[in-house]
Write a protein that holds these residues in place. Structure first.
Motif, PDB file in Angstrom:
ATOM      1  N   ARG A 195       0.822  -1.206   0.000  1.00  0.00           N
ATOM      2  CA  ARG A 195       0.000   0.000   0.000  1.00  0.00           C
ATOM      3  C   ARG A 195       0.858   1.260   0.000  1.00  0.00           C
ATOM      4  N   SER A 196       0.309   2.293  -0.585  1.00  0.00           N
ATOM      5  CA  SER A 196       1.035   3.552  -0.705  1.00  0.00           C
ATOM      6  C   SER A 196       1.537   4.050   0.640  1.00  0.00           C
ATOM      7  N   GLY A 197       2.813   4.407   0.672  1.00  0.00           N
ATOM      8  CA  GLY A 197       3.420   4.948   1.881  1.00  0.00           C
ATOM      9  C   GLY A 197       4.085   3.915   2.761  1.00  0.00           C
ATOM     10  N   SER A 198       3.855   2.612   2.504  1.00  0.00           N
ATOM     11  CA  SER A 198       4.489   1.572   3.326  1.00  0.00           C
ATOM     12  C   SER A 198       5.966   1.442   2.969  1.00  0.00           C
ATOM     13  N   ALA A 199       6.703   0.776   3.841  1.00  0.00           N
ATOM     14  CA  ALA A 199       8.125   0.573   3.584  1.00  0.00           C
ATOM     15  C   ALA A 199       8.345  -0.236   2.302  1.00  0.00           C
ATOM     16  N   VAL A 236       9.082   1.206  -5.453  1.00  0.00           N
ATOM     17  CA  VAL A 236       9.198   2.396  -6.311  1.00  0.00           C
ATOM     18  C   VAL A 236      10.666   2.718  -6.558  1.00  0.00           C
ATOM     19  N   ASP A 237      11.496   2.598  -5.531  1.00  0.00           N
ATOM     20  CA  ASP A 237      12.935   2.828  -5.708  1.00  0.00           C
ATOM     21  C   ASP A 237      13.540   1.826  -6.688  1.00  0.00           C
ATOM     22  N   ALA A 238      13.070   0.573  -6.625  1.00  0.00           N
ATOM     23  CA  ALA A 238      13.661  -0.479  -7.454  1.00  0.00           C
ATOM     24  C   ALA A 238      13.167  -0.432  -8.901  1.00  0.00           C
TER      25      ALA A 238
END
Length: 286
Positions: A44-48, A54-56
């Motif tokens: 979910r958006s904002g989770s670790a 998103v970084d990957a």
């Protein structure tokens, strides 16, 4: 059993019908846990996990509300084994940790005596993640390849090539089957699948009653069983006890009108116990 619960690990290839099997088990009384749902929650958006994904893979995997679009993400990872491995390294530890937490909570939860406590852990990566170690049984759902393809095309709008690509990205079904305690063939109609599940459920009920000591049986049956085990284990002692009790009862009944002091009655009762012991020894000695 996992604490008070029987844990079924339910797995199988994509579009084999695991959710259908889990639904039927739920109708029979099982509690279900879906690792795929837990994976959704983990991303979910904002989770670790969301941030790591998103970084990957970049913001190209984001859809409405900046939530991860699983179709976009899938198009990237199902054609790239390294990308798939990277995604699994992010999501799987979170899902496994949550599954184990939920199972721990269940261990101390009591069910009604008449209810068989079963929890179904549905996970496509049950074996690869090592979660089968948390399960009492592993159930593998199978279906013909072409049926899997047609289901993916019908339910997810994939092309035939995309469907085959997703099926081919998973580990060979033989690896799941090698770990299976139960195989559910979901290649036929629903009633045929349901009949297989009900048969296995009845087997589980028998197994549960055996493991729980036959809790549903009358208590007198349990007492009789315990007495039989004692007799089998200690035949001489059992015979001595029966003879001694019988002789003492006979003495007390026949001497109730005789004027005897308490000490005399106690002496005679002990004498009966001794005679019973000698008689038992003579019988077994012969």
């Amino acid at each position: 059993m996992n604490g008070n619960w029987i844990v079924i690990g339910l797995t199988g290839g994509i579009a084999t019908g695991k959710s259908t099997v889990a639904q039927i088990l739920a109708e029979l009384g099982a509690k279900t846990m879906d690792a795929d749902v837990l994976a959704h929650q983990a991303m979910r958006s904002g989770s670790a996990s969301w941030k790591q994904i998103v970084d990957a893979f970049g913001e190209q995997v984001l859809g409405n509300g900046r939530e991860i679009d699983r179709m976009r993400l899938g198009s990237l990872v199902f054609s790239d084994t390294e990308a798939m491995a990277r995604l699994e390294r992010i999501v799987h530890p979170v899902v496994v940790s949550e599954c184990r937490r939920m199972l721990r909570e269940l261990r101390d939860r009591q069910m009604a005596p008449s209810t068989m406590p079963v929890v179904v852990l549905e996970a496509i990566k049950l074996i690869e993640s090592g979660m089968q170690q948390e399960c009492d049984e592993v159930w593998v759902v199978t279906a013909p390849l072409e049926q899997q393809v047609q289901r993916l095309m019908g339910t997810r709008g994939l092309t035939m090539d995309e469907a085959r690509l997703r099926i081919g990205s998973q580990q060979p079904p033989e690896k799941n089957l090698a770990m299976a305690d139960v195989v559910i063939d979901n290649g036929g109609d629903l009633e045929r699948t349901r009949a297989q599940i009900i048969a296995e459920w009845k087997r589980l009920e028998t197994k549960y009653l055996s493991m729980s000591g036959g809790a549903s049986k009358p208590s007198s049956g349990g007492n009789m069983s315990s007495w039989r085990k004692f007799v089998d284990a200690h035949p001489r002692l059992a015979m001595w006890a029966v003879l001694a009790v019988g002789m003492v009862v006979i003495f007390l009944l026949t001497s109730r009108d005789v004027d005897l002091e308490v000490s005399q009655r106690l002496f005679m009762a002990l004498a009966c116990v001794a005679v019973a012991g000698i008689s038992t020894w003579i019988v077994h000695w012969e």
